[in-house]
Design an enzyme around this catalytic site. Structure first.
Site, mmCIF file in Angstrom:
data_model
loop_
_atom_site.group_PDB
_atom_site.id
_atom_site.type_symbol
_atom_site.label_atom_id
_atom_site.label_comp_id
_atom_site.label_asym_id
_atom_site.label_seq_id
_atom_site.Cartn_x
_atom_site.Cartn_y
_atom_site.Cartn_z
ATOM 1 N N CYS A 22 0.303 23.385 21.640
ATOM 2 C CA CYS A 22 1.204 24.477 22.000
ATOM 3 C C CYS A 22 2.379 23.915 22.807
ATOM 4 O O CYS A 22 2.176 23.202 23.789
ATOM 5 C CB CYS A 22 0.449 25.528 22.811
ATOM 6 S SG CYS A 22 1.475 26.896 23.371
ATOM 7 N N CYS B 214 2.076 25.470 26.602
ATOM 8 C CA CYS B 214 1.034 25.139 27.584
ATOM 9 C C CYS B 214 0.272 23.853 27.284
ATOM 10 O O CYS B 214 -0.540 23.421 28.094
ATOM 11 C CB CYS B 214 0.050 26.300 27.727
ATOM 12 S SG CYS B 214 -1.025 26.546 26.296
ATOM 13 N N CYS C 158 -1.218 31.634 20.772
ATOM 14 C CA CYS C 158 -2.027 30.724 21.589
ATOM 15 C C CYS C 158 -2.920 31.582 22.481
ATOM 16 O O CYS C 158 -2.437 32.475 23.183
ATOM 17 C CB CYS C 158 -1.118 29.835 22.433
ATOM 18 S SG CYS C 158 -2.014 28.775 23.592
ATOM 19 N N CYS D 196 -1.836 30.904 26.522
ATOM 20 C CA CYS D 196 -0.578 31.354 27.137
ATOM 21 C C CYS D 196 0.106 32.481 26.371
ATOM 22 O O CYS D 196 1.196 32.905 26.744
ATOM 23 C CB CYS D 196 0.380 30.189 27.324
ATOM 24 S SG CYS D 196 1.108 29.575 25.780
ATOM 25 N N CYS E 103 0.453 29.624 8.922
ATOM 26 C CA CYS E 103 1.864 29.315 8.706
ATOM 27 C C CYS E 103 2.535 29.336 10.086
ATOM 28 O O CYS E 103 2.730 30.405 10.671
ATOM 29 C CB CYS E 103 2.449 30.362 7.762
ATOM 30 S SG CYS E 103 4.100 30.006 7.203
#
EC number: 1.8.4.12
Length: 133
Positions: A49, A52, A98, A101, A121
């Site tokens: 991510c 984070c 995510c 976060c 995707c």
């Protein structure tokens, strides 16, 4: 006390991220197809991510879907992604975020390859990459 990424205010996110990352990750935007830095990326490693640093996808699960975005047939482990119903733009889709976060990553579709039949995707702007050493 250091704030965790999930605790940042919008103006702090704007300072931390590029304008494109902010639009995609925090505002739910989508980068144009065939433009992201990872859609043709073939190096071995882990996609994390951009907000984070949570490990989200492995290069072992990446494939060329022809969609113009990085695509994966499964997340790196259970619980790192959360799914949200998305009825924007006159469509019914499943958004993926995510789990740590709440960053917008992209969408998941049921037209992917075996063994899962799924296509995650994902916007390149929502990812960073850690190469396998």
């Amino acid at each position: 006390m250091n704030k965790q990424p999930e605790d940042l205010a919008p103006e702090e996110w704007q300072r931390k991220l590029t304008p494109e990352q902010y639009e995609v990750c925090r505002c739910g935007g989508t980068e144009r197809a065939f433009t992201g830095k990872y859609w043709q990326h073939k190096e071995k490693g882990t996609y994390v991510c951009a907000c984070c640093g949570t490990a989200l996808f492995s290069s072992e699960h990446k494939y060329d879907s022809g969609s113009g975005w990085p695509s994966y047939w499964q997340p790196i482990s259970a619980g790192v992604i959360k799914e949200v119903r998305d009825s924007s733009h006159g469509m019914l889709r499943t958004e993926v975020r995510c789990a740590k976060c709440d960053s917008h990553l992209g969408h998941v579709f049921t037209d992917g390859p075996e063994p899962t039949g799924l296509r995650y995707c994902i916007n390149s702007a929502s990812l960073d990459f850690i190469a396998e050493t």
